[in-house]
Design an enzyme around this catalytic site. Structure first.
Site, PDB file in Angstrom:
ATOM      1  N   HIS A 117       6.456   0.324   5.870  1.00 57.94           N
ATOM      2  CA  HIS A 117       6.089   1.156   7.013  1.00 57.94           C
ATOM      3  C   HIS A 117       6.526   0.480   8.303  1.00 57.94           C
ATOM      4  CE1 HIS A 117       2.648  -1.496   6.185  1.00 57.94           C
ATOM      5  NE2 HIS A 117       2.440  -1.496   7.490  1.00 57.94           N
ATOM      6  N   HIS A 136       1.060  -0.884  14.552  1.00 58.49           N
ATOM      7  CA  HIS A 136       1.914   0.168  14.016  1.00 58.49           C
ATOM      8  C   HIS A 136       2.016   1.318  15.003  1.00 58.49           C
ATOM      9  CE1 HIS A 136      -0.417  -1.825  10.799  1.00 58.49           C
ATOM     10  NE2 HIS A 136       0.757  -1.922  10.230  1.00 58.49           N
ATOM     11  N   GLU A 185      -5.651  -4.571  22.814  1.00 60.13           N
ATOM     12  CA  GLU A 185      -6.037  -5.870  22.259  1.00 60.13           C
ATOM     13  C   GLU A 185      -6.241  -6.927  23.333  1.00 60.13           C
ATOM     14  OE1 GLU A 185      -3.604  -7.357  19.041  1.00 60.13           O
ATOM     15  OE2 GLU A 185      -3.337  -5.350  18.207  1.00 60.13           O
ATOM     16  N   TYR A 224      10.020  -7.398   6.186  1.00 60.16           N
ATOM     17  CA  TYR A 224       9.379  -8.490   5.456  1.00 60.16           C
ATOM     18  C   TYR A 224       8.254  -7.949   4.596  1.00 60.16           C
ATOM     19  CZ  TYR A 224       5.352  -8.373   8.567  1.00 60.16           C
ATOM     20  OH  TYR A 224       4.240  -7.979   9.254  1.00 60.16           O
ATOM     21  N   GLU A 280       6.631  -4.428   5.981  1.00 56.59           N
ATOM     22  CA  GLU A 280       6.897  -3.772   7.245  1.00 56.59           C
ATOM     23  C   GLU A 280       8.345  -3.868   7.690  1.00 56.59           C
ATOM     24  OE1 GLU A 280       2.491  -3.997   9.199  1.00 56.59           O
ATOM     25  OE2 GLU A 280       3.939  -5.478   9.908  1.00 56.59           O
ATOM     26  N   TRP A 303       2.299 -12.984   8.274  1.00 62.77           N
ATOM     27  CA  TRP A 303       3.436 -12.345   8.955  1.00 62.77           C
ATOM     28  C   TRP A 303       3.913 -13.169  10.143  1.00 62.77           C
ATOM     29  CZ3 TRP A 303      -1.499 -10.382   9.235  1.00 62.77           C
ATOM     30  CH2 TRP A 303      -2.077 -10.343  10.499  1.00 62.77           C
TER      31      TRP A 303
END
Length: 173
Positions: free
Chosen positions: A30, A67, A85, A100, A112, A157
């Site tokens: 995604h 995302h 955030e 990855y 992703e 990640w």
């Protein structure tokens, strides 16, 4: 309303939508983005994920990532999530894209197609405690050493993206 992610193929072409948690449990590819914010000294702003996050709580990671929503570009999403955030926004520039896959805690899998943005900001964030436990500025050199000696302190990640970021920076030198 459940959050959805945009499923994509290896060329980032949209295939459809899926509920975020389901996509992460199934490890389906995604669209995602990551933002690295640097200050005038060349230090990177890291965030420590809130303990209550659905995976990787309390680990250190890049300034923000998430995302895009349907109909939203990765750059628009980057600006939205910086505000949600970290409580600030700044200009960002996309520097690379890559795919990855990483196995996470709680049975989650990140798979992703990631759009990496770099931004510049010299202020202090106003962190959202539901998303972020803490934050700090770290020099690139010190961060490279710490990731090497204490990889368990960083999200899966981020360690992958860090290698992509370093390669990009080395290409510029």
């Amino acid at each position: 309303m459940a959050e959805e992610v945009i499923l994509v193929d290896a060329q980032d072409q949209e295939l459809g939508l899926m509920e975020k948690m389901e996509a992460h449990r199934k490890g389906l590819l995604h669209r995602a983005f990551s933002v690295f914010v640097l200050n005038a000294k060349g230090e990177l702003m890291l965030q420590q994920r809130a303990a209550g996050k659905y995976h990787s709580g309390t680990l250190w990671t890049n300034t923000c990532c998430s995302h895009p929503r349907k109909g939203e570009t990765a750059e628009e999403a980057a600006h939205r999530r910086l505000m949600e955030e970290m409580g600030f926004d700044c200009p960002v520039e996309k520097v690379l894209e890559f795919t990855y896959r990483a196995d996470l805690d709680k049975g989650m899998i990140e798979h992703e197609y990631d759009h990496l943005f770099i931004g510049h900001y010299d202020g202090e964030p106003q962190i959202n405690p539901a998303e972020v436990m803490s934050w700090k500025w770290v020099s690139i050199e010190d961060l490279s050493k710490d990731i090497e000696s204490h990889p368990e302190n960083y999200t899966a990640w981020f360690k992958i993206i860090w290698k992509q970021f370093e390669a990009h920076v080395n290409q510029l030198s």
